[in-house]
Design a protein around this motif. Structure first.
Motif, PDB file in Angstrom:
ATOM      1  N   LEU A 164       0.879  -1.212  -0.120  1.00 35.68           N
ATOM      2  CA  LEU A 164      -0.168   0.022  -0.054  1.00 35.68           C
ATOM      3  C   LEU A 164       0.946   1.330  -0.254  1.00 35.68           C
ATOM      4  O   LEU A 164       0.548   2.365  -0.594  1.00 35.68           O
ATOM      5  CB  LEU A 164      -0.860   0.176   1.324  1.00 35.68           C
ATOM      6  CG  LEU A 164      -1.906   1.158   1.316  1.00 35.68           C
ATOM      7  CD1 LEU A 164      -3.050   1.212   0.253  1.00 35.68           C
ATOM      8  CD2 LEU A 164      -2.525   1.360   2.863  1.00 35.68           C
ATOM      9  N   THR A 213      -4.073   2.853  -5.110  1.00 38.97           N
ATOM     10  CA  THR A 213      -4.198   1.209  -4.810  1.00 38.97           C
ATOM     11  C   THR A 213      -3.191   0.782  -6.081  1.00 38.97           C
ATOM     12  O   THR A 213      -3.127   1.420  -7.123  1.00 38.97           O
ATOM     13  CB  THR A 213      -5.637   0.833  -5.560  1.00 38.97           C
ATOM     14  OG1 THR A 213      -6.766   1.342  -4.645  1.00 38.97           O
ATOM     15  CG2 THR A 213      -5.775  -0.678  -5.712  1.00 38.97           C
ATOM     16  N   ARG A 218      -5.459  -3.818  -8.123  1.00 31.98           N
ATOM     17  CA  ARG A 218      -6.640  -3.231  -8.854  1.00 31.98           C
ATOM     18  C   ARG A 218      -6.980  -4.279 -10.006  1.00 31.98           C
ATOM     19  O   ARG A 218      -8.333  -4.663  -9.867  1.00 31.98           O
ATOM     20  CB  ARG A 218      -6.416  -1.938  -9.520  1.00 31.98           C
ATOM     21  CG  ARG A 218      -7.502  -1.339  -9.990  1.00 31.98           C
ATOM     22  CD  ARG A 218      -7.353  -0.052 -10.776  1.00 31.98           C
ATOM     23  NE  ARG A 218      -6.693   0.947  -9.891  1.00 31.98           N
ATOM     24  CZ  ARG A 218      -7.326   1.688  -9.221  1.00 31.98           C
ATOM     25  NH1 ARG A 218      -8.832   1.775  -9.285  1.00 31.98           N
ATOM     26  NH2 ARG A 218      -7.112   2.570  -8.418  1.00 31.98           N
ATOM     27  N   ALA A 279      -3.361  -3.488   0.686  1.00 35.05           N
ATOM     28  CA  ALA A 279      -3.450  -3.183  -0.678  1.00 35.05           C
ATOM     29  C   ALA A 279      -4.742  -3.896  -1.322  1.00 35.05           C
ATOM     30  O   ALA A 279      -5.290  -3.123  -2.223  1.00 35.05           O
ATOM     31  CB  ALA A 279      -2.172  -3.478  -1.342  1.00 35.05           C
ATOM     32  N   ALA A 282      -7.780  -1.826  -0.263  1.00 35.26           N
ATOM     33  CA  ALA A 282      -7.720  -0.740  -1.296  1.00 35.26           C
ATOM     34  C   ALA A 282      -8.228  -0.939  -2.615  1.00 35.26           C
ATOM     35  O   ALA A 282      -9.094  -0.111  -3.063  1.00 35.26           O
ATOM     36  CB  ALA A 282      -6.375   0.089  -1.312  1.00 35.26           C
ATOM     37  N   ALA A 283      -8.041  -2.000  -3.230  1.00 32.27           N
ATOM     38  CA  ALA A 283      -8.439  -2.398  -4.414  1.00 32.27           C
ATOM     39  C   ALA A 283      -9.954  -2.571  -4.352  1.00 32.27           C
ATOM     40  O   ALA A 283     -10.768  -2.385  -5.526  1.00 32.27           O
ATOM     41  CB  ALA A 283      -7.647  -3.829  -5.012  1.00 32.27           C
TER      42      ALA A 283
END
Length: 365
Positions: A164, A213, A218, A279, A282-283
């Motif tokens: 991240l 991201t 992602r 991370a 976040a995606a």
């Protein structure tokens, strides 16, 4: 209350405090302030009692006097610091906040062959992760500032944050195994950055987003949400947190959030998604319209990504970073909206206000 207070009296006062008889508890605590054997405990209990009633200035006065009497007590200094931070008095608070290094939670300081940073000019700097994940995400906002000044930053962080933080412009070293850390001019703890940089409410940089991201995450998690999911929900934090019994929603409150149209839990143990680190979370958040969270690391993550984030805050144990002035916004995160309990334990009142605003939010999307 007589002028003699015993240990039994103090225990009874604490039990009265827990039972809600705050007037009786306060009277005993104040009487005990003049007794050397009990003053330390009395100051601590009285400050917590006043804070729980949102009598912030009175609590601050007591905390100041406790620090005057015990200037070497790290827990007293940190308590005073967090009270000052909650009242927005950052310049006074940051030096006191450094006392956390002497507490058990602060014993992660590195043993490096170069000095601790005092805030002066440096060409290179090692920044060491500390405290909770939410704290790390909050204070990571200052790393790009250092990089923009031409400082070569090495950021040593827990593995869950490494991917991240890869977009902050620093060299990221996961804190696991045998570490290889470049030589630098100085080092600092991550939570010391705002103090070293002289940050106040007036100078706090109000970035919409400073985390992003990672592209590989992602792509890996694109379109993995169930159809129609629009709202990410985080109804509880880690049970080990000292205030978790106040900050996490009860079953009924969590069930209400999950019943909202398009709601999707972001808790790893409730989500079918493979969320192995921040991370990944976040995606997933990048695909949502809104995140609704209690005061935990996920709220900081959504806010640091610039995602609209509505945070539910308890009356008791209200954290300093959201400020103690009943504001509904945050100077740290422009995309945040705060929903505070209107009275101790009153999640229903906070959720009613949130539900009303949600109708407007969803119609506008």
């Amino acid at each position: 209350m007589t002028d003699t207070v015993s240990a039994v009296d103090l225990r009874r006062a604490f039990l009265a405090h827990l039972a809600g008889d705050v007037a009786a508890a306060e009277a005993t605590y104040r009487a005990a302030l003049t007794h050397p054997a009990f003053a330390g405990a009395a100051y601590r209990h009285l400050t917590h009692l006043l804070e729980a009633q949102h009598r912030w200035e009175e609590a601050l006065d007591v905390a100041r006097e406790a620090h005057r009497r015990q200037p070497q007590a790290a827990d007293v200094a940190v308590h005073l610091a967090t009270l000052l931070l909650g009242l927005g008095r950052y310049a006074e608070a940051w030096p006191l906040f450094e006392a956390r290094a002497a507490l058990a939670a602060g014993r992660v300081r590195p043993d490096l062959p170069y000095p601790e940073w005092d805030g002066g000019p440096v060409r290179s700097l090692t920044v060491w992760d500390e405290q909770g994940f939410g704290d790390a995400i909050q204070f990571a906002r200052f790393v790009p500032d250092l990089v923009a000044r031409g400082v070569a930053v090495t950021l040593v962080v827990r593995p869950e944050l490494a991917a991240l933080f890869g977009g902050l412009g620093a060299a990221v070293v996961p804190a696991q195994g045998q570490l290889r850390i470049p030589v630098a001019d100085a080092w600092t703890m991550l939570g010391s950055l705002p103090g070293r940089l002289g940050v106040t409410l007036e100078t706090l940089p109000g970035r919409t987003a400073y985390l992003h991201t990672p592209e590989d995450r992602r792509e890996a998690l694109a379109d993995k949400l169930r159809p129609g999911a629009r709202i990410g929900v985080v109804s509880r934090g880690k049970p080990a947190h000292a205030n978790d019994h106040n900050r996490s929603l009860p079953y009924e409150g969590a069930a209400f959030l999950l019943s909202l149209p398009g709601a999707q839990s972001l808790l790893p143990d409730e989500s079918p998604l493979p969320l192995k680190d921040f991370a990944d979370t976040a995606a997933v958040m990048a695909q949502l319209d809104l995140v609704i969270s209690v005061d935990t690391a996920s709220a900081h993550l959504a806010a640091a990504l610039g995602k609209p984030c509505w945070i539910l805050l308890p009356w008791v144990g209200e954290d300093w970073r959201w400020l103690h002035d009943d504001r509904t916004d945050s100077p740290w995160y422009p995309s945040v909206r705060l929903y505070r309990q209107p009275a101790p334990g009153d999640w229903a009142g906070a959720l009613r206000a949130l539900a009303q605003d949600l109708q407007v939010f969803l119609k506008a999307r």
